[in-house]
Scaffold this motif. Structure first.
Motif, PDB file in Angstrom:
ATOM      1  N   LEU A  21       0.691  -1.304   0.028  1.00  0.00           N
ATOM      2  CA  LEU A  21       0.004   0.048  -0.051  1.00  0.00           C
ATOM      3  C   LEU A  21       0.993   1.292   0.037  1.00  0.00           C
ATOM      4  O   LEU A  21       1.994   1.061   0.176  1.00  0.00           O
ATOM      5  CB  LEU A  21      -1.062  -0.036   1.359  1.00  0.00           C
ATOM      6  CG  LEU A  21      -1.830  -1.063   1.366  1.00  0.00           C
ATOM      7  CD1 LEU A  21      -2.655  -1.240   2.683  1.00  0.00           C
ATOM      8  CD2 LEU A  21      -2.849  -1.364   0.213  1.00  0.00           C
ATOM      9  N   THR A  22       0.325   2.339  -0.241  1.00  0.00           N
ATOM     10  CA  THR A  22       0.867   3.723  -0.200  1.00  0.00           C
ATOM     11  C   THR A  22       1.144   4.139   1.330  1.00  0.00           C
ATOM     12  O   THR A  22       0.130   3.609   1.902  1.00  0.00           O
ATOM     13  CB  THR A  22       0.285   4.563  -0.981  1.00  0.00           C
ATOM     14  OG1 THR A  22      -1.030   5.086  -0.509  1.00  0.00           O
ATOM     15  CG2 THR A  22       0.271   4.352  -2.617  1.00  0.00           C
ATOM     16  N   ALA A  23       1.954   5.037   1.538  1.00  0.00           N
ATOM     17  CA  ALA A  23       1.940   5.366   2.889  1.00  0.00           C
ATOM     18  C   ALA A  23       0.762   6.068   3.508  1.00  0.00           C
ATOM     19  O   ALA A  23       0.157   5.752   4.458  1.00  0.00           O
ATOM     20  CB  ALA A  23       3.057   6.736   2.973  1.00  0.00           C
ATOM     21  N   ARG A  24      -0.013   6.840   2.747  1.00  0.00           N
ATOM     22  CA  ARG A  24      -1.339   7.407   3.098  1.00  0.00           C
ATOM     23  C   ARG A  24      -2.439   6.356   3.169  1.00  0.00           C
ATOM     24  O   ARG A  24      -3.433   6.454   4.246  1.00  0.00           O
ATOM     25  CB  ARG A  24      -1.994   8.317   2.197  1.00  0.00           C
ATOM     26  CG  ARG A  24      -0.966   9.780   2.119  1.00  0.00           C
ATOM     27  CD  ARG A  24      -1.310  10.799   1.373  1.00  0.00           C
ATOM     28  NE  ARG A  24      -0.406  11.754   1.283  1.00  0.00           N
ATOM     29  CZ  ARG A  24      -0.093  12.859   2.008  1.00  0.00           C
ATOM     30  NH1 ARG A  24      -0.947  12.737   3.232  1.00  0.00           N
ATOM     31  NH2 ARG A  24       0.832  13.662   1.828  1.00  0.00           N
ATOM     32  N   ARG A  30      -1.830   3.323   4.314  1.00  0.00           N
ATOM     33  CA  ARG A  30      -1.403   2.599   5.436  1.00  0.00           C
ATOM     34  C   ARG A  30      -1.787   3.598   6.524  1.00  0.00           C
ATOM     35  O   ARG A  30      -2.430   2.966   7.660  1.00  0.00           O
ATOM     36  CB  ARG A  30      -0.043   2.420   5.725  1.00  0.00           C
ATOM     37  CG  ARG A  30       0.562   1.312   4.678  1.00  0.00           C
ATOM     38  CD  ARG A  30       2.132   1.361   4.262  1.00  0.00           C
ATOM     39  NE  ARG A  30       2.543   0.314   3.431  1.00  0.00           N
ATOM     40  CZ  ARG A  30       3.625   0.296   2.646  1.00  0.00           C
ATOM     41  NH1 ARG A  30       4.540   1.444   2.971  1.00  0.00           N
ATOM     42  NH2 ARG A  30       3.939  -0.672   2.157  1.00  0.00           N
ATOM     43  N   ILE A  31      -1.706   4.887   6.617  1.00  0.00           N
ATOM     44  CA  ILE A  31      -2.048   5.612   7.682  1.00  0.00           C
ATOM     45  C   ILE A  31      -3.756   5.527   7.877  1.00  0.00           C
ATOM     46  O   ILE A  31      -4.333   5.609   9.063  1.00  0.00           O
ATOM     47  CB  ILE A  31      -1.750   6.914   7.420  1.00  0.00           C
ATOM     48  CG1 ILE A  31      -0.139   7.163   7.658  1.00  0.00           C
ATOM     49  CG2 ILE A  31      -2.333   8.008   8.487  1.00  0.00           C
ATOM     50  CD1 ILE A  31       0.278   8.466   7.137  1.00  0.00           C
ATOM     51  N   ASP A  32      -4.453   5.407   6.609  1.00  0.00           N
ATOM     52  CA  ASP A  32      -5.927   5.207   6.841  1.00  0.00           C
ATOM     53  C   ASP A  32      -6.311   4.272   7.526  1.00  0.00           C
ATOM     54  O   ASP A  32      -7.311   4.123   8.237  1.00  0.00           O
ATOM     55  CB  ASP A  32      -6.602   5.567   5.528  1.00  0.00           C
ATOM     56  CG  ASP A  32      -6.336   6.875   4.834  1.00  0.00           C
ATOM     57  OD1 ASP A  32      -6.222   7.907   5.449  1.00  0.00           O
ATOM     58  OD2 ASP A  32      -6.609   7.131   3.523  1.00  0.00           O
ATOM     59  N   LEU A  33      -5.497   2.917   7.255  1.00  0.00           N
ATOM     60  CA  LEU A  33      -5.820   1.731   7.879  1.00  0.00           C
ATOM     61  C   LEU A  33      -5.629   1.889   9.402  1.00  0.00           C
ATOM     62  O   LEU A  33      -6.312   1.056  10.330  1.00  0.00           O
ATOM     63  CB  LEU A  33      -5.210   0.628   7.081  1.00  0.00           C
ATOM     64  CG  LEU A  33      -5.663   0.018   5.947  1.00  0.00           C
ATOM     65  CD1 LEU A  33      -4.902  -0.855   5.246  1.00  0.00           C
ATOM     66  CD2 LEU A  33      -7.023  -0.329   6.045  1.00  0.00           C
ATOM     67  N   LEU A  34      -4.602   2.376   9.799  1.00  0.00           N
ATOM     68  CA  LEU A  34      -4.309   2.417  11.206  1.00  0.00           C
ATOM     69  C   LEU A  34      -4.935   3.319  11.904  1.00  0.00           C
ATOM     70  O   LEU A  34      -5.377   2.872  13.021  1.00  0.00           O
ATOM     71  CB  LEU A  34      -2.802   2.969  11.184  1.00  0.00           C
ATOM     72  CG  LEU A  34      -2.273   3.197  12.738  1.00  0.00           C
ATOM     73  CD1 LEU A  34      -2.132   2.026  13.348  1.00  0.00           C
ATOM     74  CD2 LEU A  34      -0.809   3.864  12.400  1.00  0.00           C
ATOM     75  N   LEU A  35      -5.447   4.602  11.528  1.00  0.00           N
ATOM     76  CA  LEU A  35      -6.115   5.588  12.260  1.00  0.00           C
ATOM     77  C   LEU A  35      -7.657   5.573  12.099  1.00  0.00           C
ATOM     78  O   LEU A  35      -8.236   4.920  11.297  1.00  0.00           O
ATOM     79  CB  LEU A  35      -5.359   6.589  11.993  1.00  0.00           C
ATOM     80  CG  LEU A  35      -3.998   7.033  12.130  1.00  0.00           C
ATOM     81  CD1 LEU A  35      -3.821   8.550  11.810  1.00  0.00           C
ATOM     82  CD2 LEU A  35      -3.743   6.902  13.750  1.00  0.00           C
ATOM     83  N   ASP A  36      -8.266   6.045  13.153  1.00  0.00           N
ATOM     84  CA  ASP A  36      -9.633   6.207  12.927  1.00  0.00           C
ATOM     85  C   ASP A  36     -10.047   6.945  12.117  1.00  0.00           C
ATOM     86  O   ASP A  36      -9.198   7.833  11.374  1.00  0.00           O
ATOM     87  CB  ASP A  36     -10.283   7.038  14.069  1.00  0.00           C
ATOM     88  CG  ASP A  36     -10.068   6.169  15.642  1.00  0.00           C
ATOM     89  OD1 ASP A  36      -9.955   4.732  15.466  1.00  0.00           O
ATOM     90  OD2 ASP A  36     -10.082   6.699  16.627  1.00  0.00           O
ATOM     91  N   LYS A  37     -11.088   6.610  11.047  1.00  0.00           N
ATOM     92  CA  LYS A  37     -11.527   7.321   9.889  1.00  0.00           C
ATOM     93  C   LYS A  37     -11.492   8.848  10.147  1.00  0.00           C
ATOM     94  O   LYS A  37     -12.054   9.358  11.006  1.00  0.00           O
ATOM     95  CB  LYS A  37     -12.994   6.651   9.367  1.00  0.00           C
ATOM     96  CG  LYS A  37     -13.192   7.237   8.143  1.00  0.00           C
ATOM     97  CD  LYS A  37     -14.281   6.709   7.293  1.00  0.00           C
ATOM     98  CE  LYS A  37     -15.014   7.028   6.098  1.00  0.00           C
ATOM     99  NZ  LYS A  37     -15.767   6.425   5.376  1.00  0.00           N
ATOM    100  N   GLY A  38     -10.914   9.584   9.227  1.00  0.00           N
ATOM    101  CA  GLY A  38     -10.788  11.072   9.066  1.00  0.00           C
ATOM    102  C   GLY A  38     -10.305  11.820  10.151  1.00  0.00           C
ATOM    103  O   GLY A  38     -10.253  12.940  10.546  1.00  0.00           O
ATOM    104  N   SER A  39      -9.514  10.918  10.987  1.00  0.00           N
ATOM    105  CA  SER A  39      -8.943  11.565  12.240  1.00  0.00           C
ATOM    106  C   SER A  39      -7.422  12.099  12.080  1.00  0.00           C
ATOM    107  O   SER A  39      -7.008  12.776  12.670  1.00  0.00           O
ATOM    108  CB  SER A  39      -8.817  10.585  13.496  1.00  0.00           C
ATOM    109  OG  SER A  39      -7.925   9.513  13.078  1.00  0.00           O
ATOM    110  N   PHE A  40      -6.928  11.815  10.710  1.00  0.00           N
ATOM    111  CA  PHE A  40      -5.442  12.212  10.654  1.00  0.00           C
ATOM    112  C   PHE A  40      -5.204  13.715  10.180  1.00  0.00           C
ATOM    113  O   PHE A  40      -5.971  14.511   9.505  1.00  0.00           O
ATOM    114  CB  PHE A  40      -4.890  11.525   9.332  1.00  0.00           C
ATOM    115  CG  PHE A  40      -3.417  11.717   9.026  1.00  0.00           C
ATOM    116  CD1 PHE A  40      -2.544  11.571  10.136  1.00  0.00           C
ATOM    117  CD2 PHE A  40      -2.897  12.193   7.839  1.00  0.00           C
ATOM    118  CE1 PHE A  40      -1.083  11.570   9.762  1.00  0.00           C
ATOM    119  CE2 PHE A  40      -1.585  12.327   7.570  1.00  0.00           C
ATOM    120  CZ  PHE A  40      -0.620  12.157   8.541  1.00  0.00           C
ATOM    121  N   THR A  41      -4.441  14.336  11.306  1.00  0.00           N
ATOM    122  CA  THR A  41      -3.881  15.630  10.843  1.00  0.00           C
ATOM    123  C   THR A  41      -2.322  15.646  10.606  1.00  0.00           C
ATOM    124  O   THR A  41      -1.508  15.243  11.217  1.00  0.00           O
ATOM    125  CB  THR A  41      -4.013  16.639  12.048  1.00  0.00           C
ATOM    126  OG1 THR A  41      -5.413  16.457  12.438  1.00  0.00           O
ATOM    127  CG2 THR A  41      -3.661  17.872  11.737  1.00  0.00           C
TER     128      THR A  41
END
Length: 522
Positions: free
Chosen positions: A40-43, A45-56
């Motif tokens: 997967l791409t970096a983003r 992966r981040i989307d899978l790790l974190l709660d949906k829509g929570s990434f800043t």
């Protein structure tokens, strides 16, 4: 529309265009190449790790300032690493993810500075840090500046150790100095077929030693989860791996000043009788069983997360909940090497005990150990020094500690497995326990060797002396009579007694001597 509004519109359009370019990455072709490798791409992966829509995200527009080697013409935004914070089950988590599509995820000066900033933020905020590693090491074109960037990461890993949980997820190559940062963190997760970790690659190994080996054979996920112990777990895909990272984070406190998160209103009754334990654990000391079946009976809903499951399997280290409270469980495993302690098991247990103690996780120890593994290899490889790591870790731990002797507990291994004498708060035993310097057979051969040798029937004399020794010194209540265990309990009540003991110890407070730090055996 006013002139001001018109000016802002142009600037906002420009900002949106730049941000969109930074988020999309270098090209659709680069993304396709990443996906073609099963990655997967970096983003993503981040989307899978974190709660949906929570990434800043922070510093998404950062670019390198390097010159030469054609770098002036290639200055992509993010500089190959995505950094920021979000939430996992509503709690703040910091994350950085290498973007392999940009310079192969290699670390340069600006790339490193972004990671340094995020690590400083995580430590200041008192929140866990997760690194999603997929990089080709130091950016050669930037020379020593890239190497210095690694030094800053290592320094911060060490500063944060025992203060905030640090988790490394290996999702691609990790070579040279880059491999040391994951080794300094609390947990390392890896993916079969795509993640490799090594200090020197296969080409260098062949040139120096003549050995031929593939990247996977040298430092693949299974190598590090089964052979070296560098990785705590190996997975077949990124999705299941990141799901387990989320689960692990749900069991951990945000920092060393907090307690692990409890689950209110647990549906598994704390006084549930454990009738199955009578069938799982044989009364005979030499019969085998899987201690994970015992753990599943004791913990809430049979759910626990084992770490280092494939490495040193003769000891089990796992995180679970008991009456809603997070506990760390250390257990001898009779199904592997009869549950003996050896070098690897001692080091595995010590590391886990130290982690639990650092982050206020109570310890439950399930004891069924015949001793330390004998042998020339173990002695020459330092079983005294390295076995003492587990002893040191338990002696140094100040969290609530409860131990249960399920069956046999012999010799120094009994002492090391959180016995009362090294500081267990509550020491319990089942009525099948045999706590002794050694087993009755071995003890009789030593203590009564002259009488046995002089008897008309040495074998009959030997059997008689074994029974005599067992009757006098190894019976289940010998330790209780001398205050070495607090109680001998019905196995079916183990869950209830453990939960009550840990509830009583919730406010345990221990004052340690003032010191800079201890000097544990290495």
């Amino acid at each position: 529309m006013s002139i001001t509004e018109s000016g802002f519109s142009a600037r906002l359009e420009e900002l949106a265009r730049i941000r969109d370019g930074a988020h999309r990455g270098p090209s659709s072709e680069a993304t396709e190449r990443q996906h073609a490798k099963g990655k997967l791409t970096a983003r993503e992966r981040i989307d899978l790790l974190l709660d949906k829509g929570s990434f800043t995200e922070v510093e998404s527009l950062r670019r390198h300032r390097a010159h030469g080697f054609g770098l002036e013409a290639k200055r992509p935004h993010t500089d190959g690493v995505v950094t920021g914070w979000g939430t996992v089950e509503g709690r703040t988590v910091f994350v950085y993810a290498h973007d392999f599509r940009i310079f192969g995820g290699a670390l340069g000066e600006a790339h490193a500075q972004k990671i340094h900033k995020l690590m400083d933020m995580a430590l200041a905020a008192g929140a866990p840090l997760v690194s999603l590693n997929d990089g080709a090491g130091a950016r050669i074109q930037e020379g020593v500046s890239a190497l210095a960037g690694y030094g800053g990461i290592f320094q911060r890993n060490t500063k944060a150790s025992g203060v905030i949980p640090q988790i490394s997820v290996m999702l691609g190559p990790c070579a040279g100095g880059a491999a040391y940062s994951p080794a300094l963190t609390d947990f390392v997760f890896s993916i079969r077929g795509t993640s490799q970790m090594f200090i020197t690659g296969p080409d260098v190994v062949q040139a120096v030693t003549g050995e031929q080996v593939s990247q996977d054979g040298l430092g693949g996920a299974d190598v590090h989860s089964e052979v070296s112990g560098v990785a705590h777990a190996a997975y077949d895909d990124e999705e299941s791996c990141l799901a387990d990272v989320r689960y692990l984070l749900s069991l951990l406190p945000s920092n060393n000043r907090e307690l692990p998160p409890d689950v209110e209103g647990a549906t598994d009754p704390v006084d549930r009788p454990l009738n199955a334990l009578l069938d799982i654990v044989p009364t005979g000391g030499s019969a085998s069983y899987d201690v994970r079946d015992v753990i599943a009976e004791i913990v809430d809903d049979g759910d626990h997360m084992e770490v280092h499951a494939a490495w040193a399997p003769n000891i089990v280290c796992t995180l679970a909940r008991l009456d809603g409270r997070v506990v760390g469980i250390v257990a001898n495993q009779p199904a592997a090497m009869a549950g003996v302690l050896d070098i690897k098991a001692s080091e595995k247990g010590a590391r886990f005990v130290q982690f639990c103690d650092a982050f206020n996780i109570p310890l439950v120890t399930l004891v069924d150990v015949p001793g330390f593994l004998p042998g020339v290899g173990q002695e020459h490889d330092g079983i005294i020094r390295r076995g003492a790591k587990l002893l040191y870790a338990y002696c140094n731990a100040t969290v609530p500690r409860v131990s249960v002797v399920l069956r046999k507990a012999y010799g120094g291994a009994y002492i090391v497995m959180d016995s009362r004498s090294i500081g267990a708060d509550i020491a319990l035993a089942w009525p099948t326990n045999e706590i002794a310097v050694m087993g009755a057979e071995g003890a009789a051969n030593v203590v009564f060797r002259r009488e046995i040798a002089a008897a008309e029937d040495p074998e009959a004399a030997r059997r008689q002396k074994i029974e005599e020794y067992r009757r006098e010194l190894v019976h289940p209540y010998y330790a209780a009579e001398r205050g070495l265990v607090d109680d001998v309990i019905d196995p079916r009540e183990t869950r209830t007694v453990l939960a009550r003991s840990l509830a009583m110890l919730t406010r345990k407070n221990v004052d340690l001597p003032r010191r800079k730090h201890g000097n544990p055996p290495q």
